[in-house]
Design a protein around this motif. Structure first.
Motif, PDB file in Angstrom:
ATOM      1  N   ALA A 123       0.834  -1.205   0.000  1.00  0.00           N
ATOM      2  CA  ALA A 123       0.000   0.000   0.000  1.00  0.00           C
ATOM      3  C   ALA A 123       0.872   1.261   0.000  1.00  0.00           C
ATOM      4  O   ALA A 123       0.583   2.221  -0.733  1.00  0.00           O
ATOM      5  CB  ALA A 123      -0.914  -0.011   1.223  1.00  0.00           C
ATOM      6  N   PHE A 124       1.928   1.247   0.799  1.00  0.00           N
ATOM      7  CA  PHE A 124       2.803   2.418   0.851  1.00  0.00           C
ATOM      8  C   PHE A 124       3.502   2.631  -0.485  1.00  0.00           C
ATOM      9  O   PHE A 124       3.617   3.768  -0.968  1.00  0.00           O
ATOM     10  CB  PHE A 124       3.832   2.226   1.963  1.00  0.00           C
ATOM     11  CG  PHE A 124       4.811   3.356   2.082  1.00  0.00           C
ATOM     12  CD1 PHE A 124       4.463   4.524   2.742  1.00  0.00           C
ATOM     13  CD2 PHE A 124       6.070   3.276   1.516  1.00  0.00           C
ATOM     14  CE1 PHE A 124       5.354   5.570   2.852  1.00  0.00           C
ATOM     15  CE2 PHE A 124       6.970   4.321   1.614  1.00  0.00           C
ATOM     16  CZ  PHE A 124       6.604   5.476   2.284  1.00  0.00           C
ATOM     17  N   SER A 125       3.987   1.553  -1.113  1.00  0.00           N
ATOM     18  CA  SER A 125       4.670   1.677  -2.409  1.00  0.00           C
ATOM     19  C   SER A 125       3.723   2.210  -3.472  1.00  0.00           C
ATOM     20  O   SER A 125       4.094   3.073  -4.277  1.00  0.00           O
ATOM     21  CB  SER A 125       5.243   0.326  -2.827  1.00  0.00           C
ATOM     22  OG  SER A 125       6.168  -0.162  -1.873  1.00  0.00           O
ATOM     23  N   ALA A 126       2.497   1.679  -3.491  1.00  0.00           N
ATOM     24  CA  ALA A 126       1.527   2.150  -4.480  1.00  0.00           C
ATOM     25  C   ALA A 126       1.218   3.635  -4.275  1.00  0.00           C
ATOM     26  O   ALA A 126       1.124   4.408  -5.238  1.00  0.00           O
ATOM     27  CB  ALA A 126       0.250   1.322  -4.389  1.00  0.00           C
ATOM     28  N   LEU A 127       1.095   4.040  -3.008  1.00  0.00           N
ATOM     29  CA  LEU A 127       0.826   5.452  -2.722  1.00  0.00           C
ATOM     30  C   LEU A 127       2.010   6.324  -3.136  1.00  0.00           C
ATOM     31  O   LEU A 127       1.833   7.398  -3.730  1.00  0.00           O
ATOM     32  CB  LEU A 127       0.533   5.631  -1.231  1.00  0.00           C
ATOM     33  CG  LEU A 127       0.298   7.069  -0.750  1.00  0.00           C
ATOM     34  CD1 LEU A 127      -0.929   7.661  -1.415  1.00  0.00           C
ATOM     35  CD2 LEU A 127       0.158   7.104   0.776  1.00  0.00           C
ATOM     36  N   ALA A 128       3.213   5.867  -2.851  1.00  0.00           N
ATOM     37  CA  ALA A 128       4.391   6.652  -3.190  1.00  0.00           C
ATOM     38  C   ALA A 128       4.557   6.792  -4.696  1.00  0.00           C
ATOM     39  O   ALA A 128       4.967   7.848  -5.195  1.00  0.00           O
ATOM     40  CB  ALA A 128       5.636   6.011  -2.576  1.00  0.00           C
ATOM     41  N   ILE A 129       4.250   5.734  -5.454  1.00  0.00           N
ATOM     42  CA  ILE A 129       4.371   5.799  -6.910  1.00  0.00           C
ATOM     43  C   ILE A 129       3.250   6.646  -7.500  1.00  0.00           C
ATOM     44  O   ILE A 129       3.420   7.336  -8.514  1.00  0.00           O
ATOM     45  CB  ILE A 129       4.358   4.381  -7.509  1.00  0.00           C
ATOM     46  CG1 ILE A 129       5.587   3.608  -7.034  1.00  0.00           C
ATOM     47  CG2 ILE A 129       4.338   4.436  -9.027  1.00  0.00           C
ATOM     48  CD1 ILE A 129       6.903   4.214  -7.414  1.00  0.00           C
ATOM     49  N   THR A 130       2.077   6.618  -6.862  1.00  0.00           N
ATOM     50  CA  THR A 130       0.939   7.395  -7.367  1.00  0.00           C
ATOM     51  C   THR A 130       1.198   8.888  -7.270  1.00  0.00           C
ATOM     52  O   THR A 130       0.717   9.667  -8.107  1.00  0.00           O
ATOM     53  CB  THR A 130      -0.329   7.026  -6.583  1.00  0.00           C
ATOM     54  OG1 THR A 130      -0.581   5.628  -6.726  1.00  0.00           O
ATOM     55  CG2 THR A 130      -1.533   7.801  -7.099  1.00  0.00           C
ATOM     56  N   LEU A 131       1.994   9.305  -6.278  1.00  0.00           N
ATOM     57  CA  LEU A 131       2.216  10.738  -6.060  1.00  0.00           C
ATOM     58  C   LEU A 131       2.869  11.410  -7.264  1.00  0.00           C
ATOM     59  O   LEU A 131       2.333  12.417  -7.768  1.00  0.00           O
ATOM     60  CB  LEU A 131       3.063  10.924  -4.796  1.00  0.00           C
ATOM     61  CG  LEU A 131       3.139  12.345  -4.235  1.00  0.00           C
ATOM     62  CD1 LEU A 131       1.760  12.863  -3.870  1.00  0.00           C
ATOM     63  CD2 LEU A 131       4.038  12.357  -3.001  1.00  0.00           C
ATOM     64  N   PRO A 132       3.993  10.910  -7.803  1.00  0.00           N
ATOM     65  CA  PRO A 132       4.548  11.589  -8.989  1.00  0.00           C
ATOM     66  C   PRO A 132       3.680  11.431 -10.225  1.00  0.00           C
ATOM     67  O   PRO A 132       3.625  12.338 -11.062  1.00  0.00           O
ATOM     68  CB  PRO A 132       5.917  10.909  -9.173  1.00  0.00           C
ATOM     69  CG  PRO A 132       5.790   9.596  -8.494  1.00  0.00           C
ATOM     70  CD  PRO A 132       4.863   9.824  -7.340  1.00  0.00           C
ATOM     71  N   ILE A 133       3.003  10.280 -10.347  1.00  0.00           N
ATOM     72  CA  ILE A 133       2.118  10.094 -11.504  1.00  0.00           C
ATOM     73  C   ILE A 133       0.973  11.110 -11.472  1.00  0.00           C
ATOM     74  O   ILE A 133       0.636  11.742 -12.486  1.00  0.00           O
ATOM     75  CB  ILE A 133       1.586   8.655 -11.549  1.00  0.00           C
ATOM     76  CG1 ILE A 133       2.746   7.672 -11.780  1.00  0.00           C
ATOM     77  CG2 ILE A 133       0.532   8.497 -12.637  1.00  0.00           C
ATOM     78  CD1 ILE A 133       2.327   6.219 -11.730  1.00  0.00           C
ATOM     79  N   SER A 134       0.390  11.286 -10.296  1.00  0.00           N
ATOM     80  CA  SER A 134      -0.712  12.251 -10.168  1.00  0.00           C
ATOM     81  C   SER A 134      -0.227  13.679 -10.405  1.00  0.00           C
ATOM     82  O   SER A 134      -0.940  14.491 -11.007  1.00  0.00           O
ATOM     83  CB  SER A 134      -1.335  12.134  -8.774  1.00  0.00           C
ATOM     84  OG  SER A 134      -1.889  10.846  -8.568  1.00  0.00           O
ATOM     85  N   SER A 135       0.988  13.978  -9.943  1.00  0.00           N
ATOM     86  CA  SER A 135       1.495  15.340 -10.150  1.00  0.00           C
ATOM     87  C   SER A 135       1.711  15.623 -11.632  1.00  0.00           C
ATOM     88  O   SER A 135       1.362  16.713 -12.114  1.00  0.00           O
ATOM     89  CB  SER A 135       2.798  15.526  -9.385  1.00  0.00           C
ATOM     90  OG  SER A 135       3.816  14.674  -9.886  1.00  0.00           O
ATOM     91  N   VAL A 136       2.257  14.638 -12.373  1.00  0.00           N
ATOM     92  CA  VAL A 136       2.437  14.835 -13.820  1.00  0.00           C
ATOM     93  C   VAL A 136       1.087  14.973 -14.501  1.00  0.00           C
ATOM     94  O   VAL A 136       0.903  15.823 -15.392  1.00  0.00           O
ATOM     95  CB  VAL A 136       3.246  13.656 -14.407  1.00  0.00           C
ATOM     96  CG1 VAL A 136       3.271  13.745 -15.928  1.00  0.00           C
ATOM     97  CG2 VAL A 136       4.660  13.658 -13.863  1.00  0.00           C
ATOM     98  N   GLN A 137       0.126  14.151 -14.098  1.00  0.00           N
ATOM     99  CA  GLN A 137      -1.215  14.234 -14.696  1.00  0.00           C
ATOM    100  C   GLN A 137      -1.843  15.598 -14.443  1.00  0.00           C
ATOM    101  O   GLN A 137      -2.417  16.210 -15.359  1.00  0.00           O
ATOM    102  CB  GLN A 137      -2.093  13.131 -14.110  1.00  0.00           C
ATOM    103  CG  GLN A 137      -3.560  13.228 -14.522  1.00  0.00           C
ATOM    104  CD  GLN A 137      -4.421  12.216 -13.801  1.00  0.00           C
ATOM    105  OE1 GLN A 137      -4.078  11.043 -13.738  1.00  0.00           O
ATOM    106  NE2 GLN A 137      -5.538  12.664 -13.256  1.00  0.00           N
ATOM    107  N   ASP A 138      -1.729  16.094 -13.208  1.00  0.00           N
ATOM    108  CA  ASP A 138      -2.363  17.371 -12.882  1.00  0.00           C
ATOM    109  C   ASP A 138      -1.631  18.547 -13.531  1.00  0.00           C
ATOM    110  O   ASP A 138      -2.264  19.511 -13.980  1.00  0.00           O
ATOM    111  CB  ASP A 138      -2.405  17.561 -11.366  1.00  0.00           C
ATOM    112  CG  ASP A 138      -3.379  16.599 -10.698  1.00  0.00           C
ATOM    113  OD1 ASP A 138      -4.162  15.965 -11.433  1.00  0.00           O
ATOM    114  OD2 ASP A 138      -3.329  16.463  -9.465  1.00  0.00           O
TER     115      ASP A 138
END
Length: 420
Positions: A123-138
């Motif tokens: 869960a922590f790894s998925a959250l950590a990877i989601t953070l840069p992906i979401s920032s690029v998307q936004d």
């Protein structure tokens, strides 16, 4: 004050470069940790399924596969963590019998790690990877939000509906905030992700250390081979260089003595030739001595010695050394020779336009990084001198990491123990 002006942008650029590299390294660690977390989840699911099947008696047939699966996943995590920090020595093969496996401290610690890394770690790894992906998307959202169907324009991770460019720019601001959070917290997140593995997968007091003994024996053998090779190199240098020139000096001096009475002018010429030969022999001896332990290390320290190597490099090279105090002479000599060999490789093979040498002392370790923007493709087995560098480093129980994808860049990271 004027002389200090150019130094400020240089330091700022160096700090920015180090932060960017730390973030990229942390992102790579997090991605690798996500991979082992998925494997740990699979091993955890398989162990849970086997435990449930044991209730009806069927699971006992496949129960021996569980410790082997857990050991395989744990070994991958040990290898991953060893690439990015202190090496983690693992035990041998897992016991074949379930009773022996459950009695093994290492297997129990690995089972605990599998459940932690396969749940919380995943869960922590998925959250950590989601953070840069979401920032690029936004951040890029204003470029493509118009192409979404109207119902989907709300799927941005924000609480407001996007109907205009101003609304989309607000999403970009949110993305920049997420990016800033990731840049600040990425190294800490990578360390936090690796903490359970370093805590639970490290060797215990009852672990069989035969692998470590074998590794130290191989390292000692490599050090002895490197020492013998160095002695042969020194012997060849003395025999083919200085010794031959000293023999020439002796011959010329003998001929000069015989010619003093009958041909004083010729004797003077031969005496000049003998002096030239003696000076060349002295230069050869100085070269050999520098190859054993460069006196520049004593005279100018590691920073000055590396600056001299960079000045003689065929590629423009910058040196950044921040090492309070002095390390052991053998450690400094190893860092010097590794840098010399690496910069020679850069000049000969990399076709680089610039190179960078960075040295830091962190706790009980001296960290050396040599990088260039060349064509990459360096291979430890390709005759590029990397094997010799690795042997010299491992003789000090150090660690070397070479990153050189085709097309570049090439980065050589060295870690040498240097005491507290």
């Amino acid at each position: 004050m004027v002389a200090d002006g150019p130094e400020i942008p240089r330091r700022t650029g160096s700090a920015f470069s180090e932060r960017a590299r730390a973030v990229l390294d942390a992102l790579e660690h997090l991605v690798g940790g996500l991979g082992t977390a998925l494997l740990a989840f699979v091993a955890m699911a398989w162990g849970t399924a086997v435990a449930l099947l044991c209730v009806v008696g069927v699971g006992f047939l496949v129960a021996p596969s569980v410790p082997h699966a857990v050991r395989a996943v744990a070994s991958r995590e040990r290898a991953r963590l060893s690439r990015w920090g202190p090496e983690i020595i693992g035990p041998g093969p897992a016991p074949s019998r379930v009773r022996d496996a459950l009695a093994d401290t290492g297997v129990r610690r690995e089972l605990c790690w599998v459940f932690v890394h396969g749940t919380v770690g995943l869960a922590f790894s998925a959250l950590a990877i989601t953070l840069p992906i979401s920032s690029v998307q936004d951040i890029t959202y204003p470029l493509w939000w118009r192409f979404l169907p109207p119902p989907d324009t709300e799927l941005t991770g924000v609480s407001w509906r996007v109907d205009s460019d101003s609304d989309a720019l607000l999403v970009t601001i949110l993305g920049l905030g997420l990016a800033a959070v990731f840049v600040l917290l990425a190294p800490a997140m990578a360390r936090l992700q690796a903490w359970p593995g370093r805590r639970l997968l490290a060797a215990t007091s009852d672990t069989d250390l035969s692998l470590r003994v074998a590794e130290l024996s191989a390292t000692r053998a490599a050090a002895l081979d490197a020492h013998a090779t160095e002695l042969r190199r020194i012997e060849r240098s003395l025999h083919d260089g200085a010794q031959n020139r000293l023999v020439g000096v002796t011959v010329l001096l003998g001929a000069t003595r015989r010619a003093l009475d009958r041909d004083p002018a010729g004797a003077l010429v031969m005496l000049e030739r003998a002096q030239d030969a003696a000076e060349q022999a002295l230069a050869e001896l100085r070269t050999v001595v520098r190859g054993i332990l460069p006196p520049v290390l004593d005279d100018r320290g590691l920073a000055g010695a590396l600056a001299g190597l960079a000045a003689n490099c065929g590629v423009p090279c910058q040196v950044d050394v921040d090492v309070p105090g002095r390390c052991a002479a053998s450690v400094e000599a190893t860092a010097y020779f590794v840098t010399a060999e690496a910069l020679t490789n850069v000049s000969r093979h990399s076709r680089a336009r610039r190179a960078q040498v960075t040295v830091r002392r962190q706790g009980a370790h001296l960290r050396l990084r040599i990088e260039d923007d060349g064509v990459g493709g360096a291979d430890a087995g390709g005759g590029s001198g990397i094997a010799g560098i690795r042997g010299r480093i491992e003789a000090h129980d150090g660690h070397l990491t070479l990153t050189s994808p085709p097309g570049g860049p090439t980065t050589l990271d060295v870690e040498l123990p240097c005491g507290s």
